[in-house]
Design a protein around this motif. Structure first.
Motif, PDB file in Angstrom:
ATOM      1  N   GLN A  38      -6.834  -2.838  -1.283  1.00  0.00           N
ATOM      2  CA  GLN A  38      -7.979  -2.894  -0.365  1.00  0.00           C
ATOM      3  C   GLN A  38      -8.828  -4.129  -0.640  1.00  0.00           C
ATOM      4  N   LYS A  70       0.244  -9.713   2.187  1.00  0.00           N
ATOM      5  CA  LYS A  70       0.592  -8.297   2.323  1.00  0.00           C
ATOM      6  C   LYS A  70       2.069  -8.041   2.024  1.00  0.00           C
ATOM      7  N   GLN A  74       5.151  -4.799   0.769  1.00  0.00           N
ATOM      8  CA  GLN A  74       6.356  -4.413   1.498  1.00  0.00           C
ATOM      9  C   GLN A  74       7.588  -4.585   0.613  1.00  0.00           C
ATOM     10  N   PRO A  79       4.138   1.601   0.399  1.00  0.00           N
ATOM     11  CA  PRO A  79       3.548   1.764   1.737  1.00  0.00           C
ATOM     12  C   PRO A  79       2.059   2.118   1.720  1.00  0.00           C
ATOM     13  N   LYS A  80       1.613   2.824   0.710  1.00  0.00           N
ATOM     14  CA  LYS A  80       0.187   3.173   0.650  1.00  0.00           C
ATOM     15  C   LYS A  80      -0.656   1.930   0.386  1.00  0.00           C
ATOM     16  N   GLU A  82       0.250  -1.113   1.128  1.00  0.00           N
ATOM     17  CA  GLU A  82       0.365  -1.931   2.331  1.00  0.00           C
ATOM     18  C   GLU A  82      -0.614  -1.445   3.405  1.00  0.00           C
ATOM     19  N   ALA A  83      -0.689  -0.140   3.587  1.00  0.00           N
ATOM     20  CA  ALA A  83      -1.617   0.432   4.569  1.00  0.00           C
ATOM     21  C   ALA A  83      -3.068   0.178   4.169  1.00  0.00           C
ATOM     22  N   ASP A  86      -3.857  -3.445   5.002  1.00  0.00           N
ATOM     23  CA  ASP A  86      -4.021  -3.598   6.448  1.00  0.00           C
ATOM     24  C   ASP A  86      -5.352  -3.046   6.934  1.00  0.00           C
ATOM     25  N   SER A  87      -5.663  -1.829   6.530  1.00  0.00           N
ATOM     26  CA  SER A  87      -6.889  -1.208   7.036  1.00  0.00           C
ATOM     27  C   SER A  87      -8.125  -1.953   6.563  1.00  0.00           C
TER      28      SER A  87
END
Length: 106
Positions: A38, A70, A74, A79-80, A82-83, A86-87
């Motif tokens: 984050q 990012k 990957q 994936p957590k 990465e998300a 992104d957020s």
């Protein structure tokens, strides 16, 4: 002799279980890893919002740089993280530069 063999097998079993636990822990995404993603997403967004773009190509280049940052999540199959990246990236841009966020959504 049988007792010694049983103890050796028991010890090997414990060691192999301990190794599998360590492997599982190293592949799991921890809260600290997610928080770091984050923070990195916010930093990537700040690098984008602090620039002035003369054309859309320059904006796309800045977004590609953020995607490159990012990509390590990957490639690591996280994936957590990465998300979270992104957020944080999107939320920071939407909050600080709504005009830029509208351009990115097009």
């Amino acid at each position: 002799m049988k007792k010694l063999l049983a103890i050796a097998l028991f010890a090997i079993g414990i060691v192999s279980c301990g190794n599998s636990v360590k492997e599982t822990e190293s592949t799991e995404e921890t809260a600290a890893m997610i928080e770091a993603a984050q923070i990195e997403g916010r930093g990537a967004a700040r690098r984008v919002i602090n620039r002035t773009f003369n054309d859309s190509l320059a904006l796309q280049g800045a977004v590609l740089e953020a995607n490159a940052a990012k990509s390590k999540y990957q490639m690591a199959n996280q994936p957590k993280c990465e998300a979270a990246f992104d957020s944080a990236f999107v939320a920071t841009i939407r909050t600080t530069r709504p005009d830029l966020a509208r351009q990115l959504e097009k």
